[in-house]
Write an enzyme that holds these catalytic residues in place. Structure first.
Site, mmCIF file in Angstrom:
data_model
loop_
_atom_site.group_PDB
_atom_site.id
_atom_site.type_symbol
_atom_site.label_atom_id
_atom_site.label_comp_id
_atom_site.label_asym_id
_atom_site.label_seq_id
_atom_site.Cartn_x
_atom_site.Cartn_y
_atom_site.Cartn_z
ATOM 1 N N ALA A 1 0.853 -1.198 0.000
ATOM 2 C CA ALA A 1 0.000 0.000 0.000
ATOM 3 C C ALA A 1 0.882 1.239 0.000
ATOM 4 O O ALA A 1 2.102 1.144 0.199
ATOM 5 C CB ALA A 1 -0.896 0.015 1.229
ATOM 6 N N LYS A 2 0.306 2.376 -0.218
ATOM 7 C CA LYS A 2 1.030 3.647 -0.068
ATOM 8 C C LYS A 2 0.000 4.743 0.110
ATOM 9 O O LYS A 2 -1.157 4.602 -0.331
ATOM 10 C CB LYS A 2 1.869 3.929 -1.315
ATOM 11 C CG LYS A 2 3.016 4.868 -1.067
ATOM 12 C CD LYS A 2 4.184 4.147 -0.410
ATOM 13 C CE LYS A 2 5.383 5.022 -0.180
ATOM 14 N NZ LYS A 2 6.563 4.231 0.198
ATOM 15 N N GLY A 3 0.426 5.839 0.737
ATOM 16 C CA GLY A 3 -0.486 6.960 0.909
ATOM 17 C C GLY A 3 0.265 8.257 0.744
ATOM 18 O O GLY A 3 1.500 8.277 0.687
#
Ligand code: NAD
Length: 468
Positions: A158-160
């Site tokens: 994931a990444k944000g």
């Protein structure tokens, strides 16, 4: 869970130019061009113009898509399976409205992309940077899926990010951005769902605010983010982990170019968390830093630059460009042309591209940053005989120690820094061995071999679950 059970879980993780699609060219939009998503907030304080090396010919998303395509073709991955593996499981875009010191509301765009969770909870950093957009976050989320699989951690990817420039905000304003972002995305997070960590523009302090905000809604939950301060159940060794991992794989790869790491002359592009720790740990080995840069500029010195003193200077709000001592100020793009044994990119994506790769004069590149090298640059460097240790392996030290932090938080106990560093070394060295062996067997560089290993593991997990 008992302490033994934790040990067992950690040990489980521990136990363990190719042909391909055409390189995307400038202006060729990928399927995820990000069009229609939030524009950066330009009403806040202006970003200073930093000297920027020439622009990459492709986006970070196109870089990851390219390498996935190369590996998928070699693995003869069925097209329908490839389509699932390529796309994100969930993409969240939120509004982050914050009243800044000027008394006005500023609206930033926040993103959390969960790419693939077949192997475990989603895991990946949160970036605060004015150029963050959905495309970039997608690319970084996908990279995390392959990275966690390559080093065999029980995580997905994931990444944000938030398109804000943290250097232009007061501490109080930054805290409001972090808390507001957490309020908007907490529903898709949690210790068994998705666990953020620091990335460019965020640090242990930001993680502390995120944990505190999550705790207001769910009760005290230290395992909801990693990279926290030591005072808030952070792990010893996490801050230096990515840089330490870079140095550990560099030492493993050194024999491939008959280099003694203690005698290495190296260059670091980007002197932030990753670059400054890699530089200091290389210096501890006896190596010499002959060039270094940050967003403010670049310096060089044949006789060596003191990484420890430079880190102290930067800690006290100094810039690399104004570090005195017997160093020469150089143009950022000239940093790439410095003769050295090892070049460590540790800034942003796409900084080594088709227009500057030819100038590089290193024998080995160890990618501390994510996607620093475009496919065209990669092929130029391969042709020049440069050994490349790719990002998905070289910078995995951060997520490995984040995994240790999560394991410790779930048990509410702590390992010593020596234990953390030793376990990190064991995992990353084994992953390096697996990637290097596969590259040798296949007769390819390490990057395609690493992607193949990661994709194979994710496909196996997804298929065993009955997801595909
Ligand atoms: P950071 O914000 O601490 O440091 C980034 C550095 O890059 C700063 O010194 C900044 O001034 C410099 N920089 C920015 N633009 C530049 C330019 N044009 N030229 C030269 N330098 C420039 O970020 P970080 O956490 O050290 O991350 C650096 C890279 O490593 C990113 O690609 C990130 O995704 C990757 N990474 C970080 C971690 C981690 O644990 N922090 C883990 C894996 C990968």
């Amino acid at each position: 869970m008992s302490e033994e059970a934790t040990e067992e879980r950690a040990d489980e993780a521990d136990g363990e130019s190719a042909d391909g699609p055409a390189v995307p060219q400038e202006g060729e939009a990928g399927p995820h061009s990000g069009a229609g998503h939030g524009e950066p907030d330009k009403s806040a304080k202006k970003t200073e113009d930093a000297p920027q090396p020439g622009r990459a010919e492709v986006s970070n998303y196109e870089i990851v898509k390219h390498w996935f395509g190369v590996a998928a073709e070699r693995l003869e991955l069925p097209e329908d399976v490839g389509a699932v593996m390529r796309s994100s499981y969930r993409e969240v875009q939120v509004q982050v409205p914050v009243k800044l010191g000027d008394g006005k509301l500023h609206v930033f765009s926040g993103y959390r992309v969960q790419h693939n969770g077949a192997r475990g909870p989603y895991k990946g950093g949160i970036r605060f940077h004015p150029e963050v957009d959905l495309d970039e976050v997608r690319a970084l989320a996908e990279l995390m899926t392959w990275k966690t699989a390559i080093v065999n951690l029980p995580y997905g990817g994931a990444k944000g990010g938030v398109n804000v420039d943290p250097s232009k905000l007061e501490t109080r304003e930054l805290q409001m951005v972090a808390r507001s972002f957490m309020d908007k995305i907490e529903k898709v997070l949690g210790p068994t769902r998705d666990i953020p960590a620091p990335d460019v523009g965020t640090n242990a302090q930001v993680m502390a605010w995120l944990m505190d905000e999550y705790g207001k809604l769910h009760g005290h939950t230290p395992a909801c983010v990693t990279g926290k301060p030591i005072a808030l159940e952070g792990s010893y060794g996490r801050e230096a982990a990515t840089g330490r991992g870079v140095v550990q794989v560099l030492c493993e790869a050194a024999s491939q170019i008959e280099l003694d790491p203690a005698e290495a002359r190296f260059v670091v592009q980007g002197f932030g968390n990753v670059g400054s720790w890699a530089a200091r740990l290389m210096e501890d080995l006896g190596a010499t830093m002959v060039g270094v840069s940050d967003a403010s500029g670049a310096i060089a010195s044949e006789g060596g630059i003191d990484a420890e003193k430079l880190a102290e200077h930067v800690r006290e709000d100094g810039k690399v460009g104004d570090f005195d001592g017997s160093t020469d100020k150089i143009e950022p793009d000239d940093l790439l042309a410095l003769e050295c044994d090892v070049f460590i990119p540790a800034a942003l994506g796409g900084m080594i591209h088709k227009d500057n790769a030819e100038r590089m004069r290193c024998r080995m590149m160890v990618e501390g940053a994510n996607s620093p090298t475009t496919p065209s640059a990669d092929s130029i460097l391969n042709d020049k005989g440069v050994t490349i240790v790719p990002d998905v392996l070289a910078n995995a030290g951060g997520v490995i120690v984040s995994y240790f932090e999560w394991v410790q938080n779930l048990q509410h106990f702590r390992w010593t820094e020596d234990e953390v560093n030793e376990r990190l070394g064991k995992i990353i060295r084994r992953a390096f061995g697996e990637v290097a062996d596969r590259a040798e067997e296949n007769g390819t560089p390490m990057r395609p071999a690493a992607y193949e290993l990661g994709i194979e593991r994710v496909v196996e997990a997804a298929s065993t679950r009955g997801y595909i």
